[in-house]
Design a protein around this motif. Sequence first.
Motif, PDB file in Angstrom:
ATOM      1  N   UNK A  52      14.037 -13.925  36.882  1.00 14.45           N
ATOM      2  CA  UNK A  52      12.621 -14.412  36.418  1.00 14.45           C
ATOM      3  C   UNK A  52      11.553 -13.092  36.618  1.00 14.45           C
ATOM      4  N   UNK A  53      10.803 -13.262  35.869  1.00 17.46           N
ATOM      5  CA  UNK A  53       9.564 -12.122  35.700  1.00 17.46           C
ATOM      6  C   UNK A  53       9.067 -11.946  37.345  1.00 17.46           C
ATOM      7  N   UNK A  54       9.047 -10.663  37.673  1.00 18.76           N
ATOM      8  CA  UNK A  54       8.533 -10.543  39.178  1.00 18.76           C
ATOM      9  C   UNK A  54       9.545 -10.941  40.010  1.00 18.76           C
ATOM     10  N   UNK A  55      10.771 -11.232  39.696  1.00 17.37           N
ATOM     11  CA  UNK A  55      12.006 -11.521  40.734  1.00 17.37           C
ATOM     12  C   UNK A  55      11.695 -12.812  41.553  1.00 17.37           C
ATOM     13  N   UNK A  56      10.912 -13.826  40.821  1.00 14.28           N
ATOM     14  CA  UNK A  56      10.552 -14.888  41.535  1.00 14.28           C
ATOM     15  C   UNK A  56      11.673 -15.754  41.892  1.00 14.28           C
ATOM     16  N   UNK A  57      12.915 -15.602  40.948  1.00 14.47           N
ATOM     17  CA  UNK A  57      14.206 -16.397  41.302  1.00 14.47           C
ATOM     18  C   UNK A  57      15.138 -15.774  40.155  1.00 14.47           C
ATOM     19  N   UNK A  58      16.499 -16.040  40.477  1.00 13.49           N
ATOM     20  CA  UNK A  58      17.474 -15.802  39.730  1.00 13.49           C
ATOM     21  C   UNK A  58      18.454 -16.530  39.470  1.00 13.49           C
ATOM     22  N   UNK A  59      19.274 -16.760  38.394  1.00 20.93           N
ATOM     23  CA  UNK A  59      20.196 -17.684  38.098  1.00 20.93           C
ATOM     24  C   UNK A  59      21.598 -17.039  37.649  1.00 20.93           C
ATOM     25  N   UNK A  60      22.660 -17.626  38.014  1.00 24.12           N
ATOM     26  CA  UNK A  60      24.096 -17.191  37.656  1.00 24.12           C
ATOM     27  C   UNK A  60      24.781 -18.511  37.778  1.00 24.12           C
ATOM     28  N   UNK A  61      25.291 -18.886  36.562  1.00 19.98           N
ATOM     29  CA  UNK A  61      26.264 -20.095  36.634  1.00 19.98           C
ATOM     30  C   UNK A  61      27.433 -19.890  37.395  1.00 19.98           C
ATOM     31  N   UNK A  62      28.128 -18.575  37.412  1.00 24.04           N
ATOM     32  CA  UNK A  62      29.139 -18.191  38.340  1.00 24.04           C
ATOM     33  C   UNK A  62      28.428 -17.169  39.350  1.00 24.04           C
ATOM     34  N   UNK A  63      27.950 -17.765  40.209  1.00 25.22           N
ATOM     35  CA  UNK A  63      27.345 -16.913  41.309  1.00 25.22           C
ATOM     36  C   UNK A  63      28.162 -16.247  42.154  1.00 25.22           C
ATOM     37  N   UNK A  64      29.305 -16.667  42.129  1.00 25.72           N
ATOM     38  CA  UNK A  64      30.296 -16.106  43.392  1.00 25.72           C
ATOM     39  C   UNK A  64      30.754 -14.786  42.826  1.00 25.72           C
ATOM     40  N   UNK A  65      30.850 -14.831  41.247  1.00 26.54           N
ATOM     41  CA  UNK A  65      31.339 -13.474  40.831  1.00 26.54           C
ATOM     42  C   UNK A  65      30.371 -12.705  40.171  1.00 26.54           C
ATOM     43  N   UNK A  66      29.270 -13.208  39.726  1.00 23.10           N
ATOM     44  CA  UNK A  66      28.061 -12.425  38.903  1.00 23.10           C
ATOM     45  C   UNK A  66      26.858 -12.565  39.507  1.00 23.10           C
ATOM     46  N   UNK A  67      25.960 -11.503  40.055  1.00 18.93           N
ATOM     47  CA  UNK A  67      24.947 -11.373  40.492  1.00 18.93           C
ATOM     48  C   UNK A  67      24.013 -10.484  39.627  1.00 18.93           C
ATOM     49  N   UNK A  68      22.486 -10.609  39.718  1.00 19.37           N
ATOM     50  CA  UNK A  68      21.621  -9.718  39.153  1.00 19.37           C
ATOM     51  C   UNK A  68      20.883  -9.299  39.781  1.00 19.37           C
ATOM     52  N   UNK A  69      20.131  -7.951  39.715  1.00 24.34           N
ATOM     53  CA  UNK A  69      19.436  -7.280  40.604  1.00 24.34           C
ATOM     54  C   UNK A  69      18.400  -6.529  39.516  1.00 24.34           C
ATOM     55  N   UNK A  70      17.118  -6.295  40.027  1.00 24.13           N
ATOM     56  CA  UNK A  70      16.354  -5.333  39.255  1.00 24.13           C
ATOM     57  C   UNK A  70      15.883  -4.306  40.017  1.00 24.13           C
ATOM     58  N   UNK A  71      15.696  -3.112  39.249  1.00 21.42           N
ATOM     59  CA  UNK A  71      15.287  -1.890  39.964  1.00 21.42           C
ATOM     60  C   UNK A  71      13.972  -1.497  39.200  1.00 21.42           C
ATOM     61  N   UNK A  72      12.858  -1.977  39.635  1.00 14.69           N
ATOM     62  CA  UNK A  72      11.716  -1.608  38.722  1.00 14.69           C
ATOM     63  C   UNK A  72      11.365  -0.149  38.819  1.00 14.69           C
ATOM     64  N   UNK A  73      11.647   0.534  39.665  1.00 13.79           N
ATOM     65  CA  UNK A  73      11.489   2.248  39.638  1.00 13.79           C
ATOM     66  C   UNK A  73      12.188   2.650  38.546  1.00 13.79           C
ATOM     67  N   UNK A  74      13.434   2.145  38.050  1.00 12.13           N
ATOM     68  CA  UNK A  74      14.154   2.646  37.104  1.00 12.13           C
ATOM     69  C   UNK A  74      14.071   1.841  35.985  1.00 12.13           C
ATOM     70  N   UNK A  75      13.058   0.969  35.927  1.00 10.40           N
ATOM     71  CA  UNK A  75      13.141   0.232  34.781  1.00 10.40           C
ATOM     72  C   UNK A  75      14.306  -0.383  34.208  1.00 10.40           C
ATOM     73  N   UNK A  76      15.323  -0.873  35.065  1.00 12.48           N
ATOM     74  CA  UNK A  76      16.566  -1.319  34.838  1.00 12.48           C
ATOM     75  C   UNK A  76      16.882  -2.569  35.464  1.00 12.48           C
ATOM     76  N   UNK A  77      17.680  -3.570  34.891  1.00  9.38           N
ATOM     77  CA  UNK A  77      18.218  -4.709  35.508  1.00  9.38           C
ATOM     78  C   UNK A  77      19.781  -4.414  35.513  1.00  9.38           C
ATOM     79  N   UNK A  78      20.458  -4.712  36.581  1.00  8.60           N
ATOM     80  CA  UNK A  78      21.748  -4.755  36.372  1.00  8.60           C
ATOM     81  C   UNK A  78      22.588  -6.009  36.604  1.00  8.60           C
ATOM     82  N   UNK A  79      23.692  -6.316  36.152  1.00 10.65           N
ATOM     83  CA  UNK A  79      24.469  -7.236  36.048  1.00 10.65           C
ATOM     84  C   UNK A  79      25.785  -6.724  36.949  1.00 10.65           C
ATOM     85  N   UNK A  80      26.007  -7.484  38.046  1.00 12.18           N
ATOM     86  CA  UNK A  80      27.173  -6.893  38.987  1.00 12.18           C
ATOM     87  C   UNK A  80      28.203  -7.830  39.019  1.00 12.18           C
ATOM     88  N   UNK A  81      29.144  -7.488  38.305  1.00 12.11           N
ATOM     89  CA  UNK A  81      30.532  -8.447  37.999  1.00 12.11           C
ATOM     90  C   UNK A  81      31.816  -8.291  38.929  1.00 12.11           C
TER      91      UNK A  81
END
Length: 120
Positions: A52-81
């Motif tokens: 979500x905007x401002x990192x208020x929450x995040x969702x991953x249907x397969x959360x055991x394997x996929x996670x999401x994160x944001x680095x606002x300083x780098x203006x980048x969102x990551x998908x960790x698989x």
Amino acid sequence: QLQLVESGGGLVQPGGSLRLSCTASGFALRDYAIGWFRQAPGKEREAVSCINMNDSDNYSPDSLRFTISRDSAKNTVYLHMNSLKPEDTGVYYCAAELFSLCDSGRFTFWGQGTQVTVSS
């Protein structure tokens, strides 16, 4: 000009890991809901993860394997698989929607995608 660029895809063996990046230019990602989607050959596009905007929450249907994160300083969102499987193969896209939550399902801005291939 608003632009999203994905990177980090490639060939990985089953059980391996990848980190995909979604970098924005022309706007601040922190104000956007960011979704990751994938499309395998011959299949419909499916949602993989969302934050979500401002990192208020995040969702991953397969959360055991996929996670999401944001680095606002780098203006980048990551998908960790992790623990990747051959069925994870596809083109991975990130998408953005201003002042939004993942529940809306609406994404206006899309990147061009990055190919992920899981194969031995």
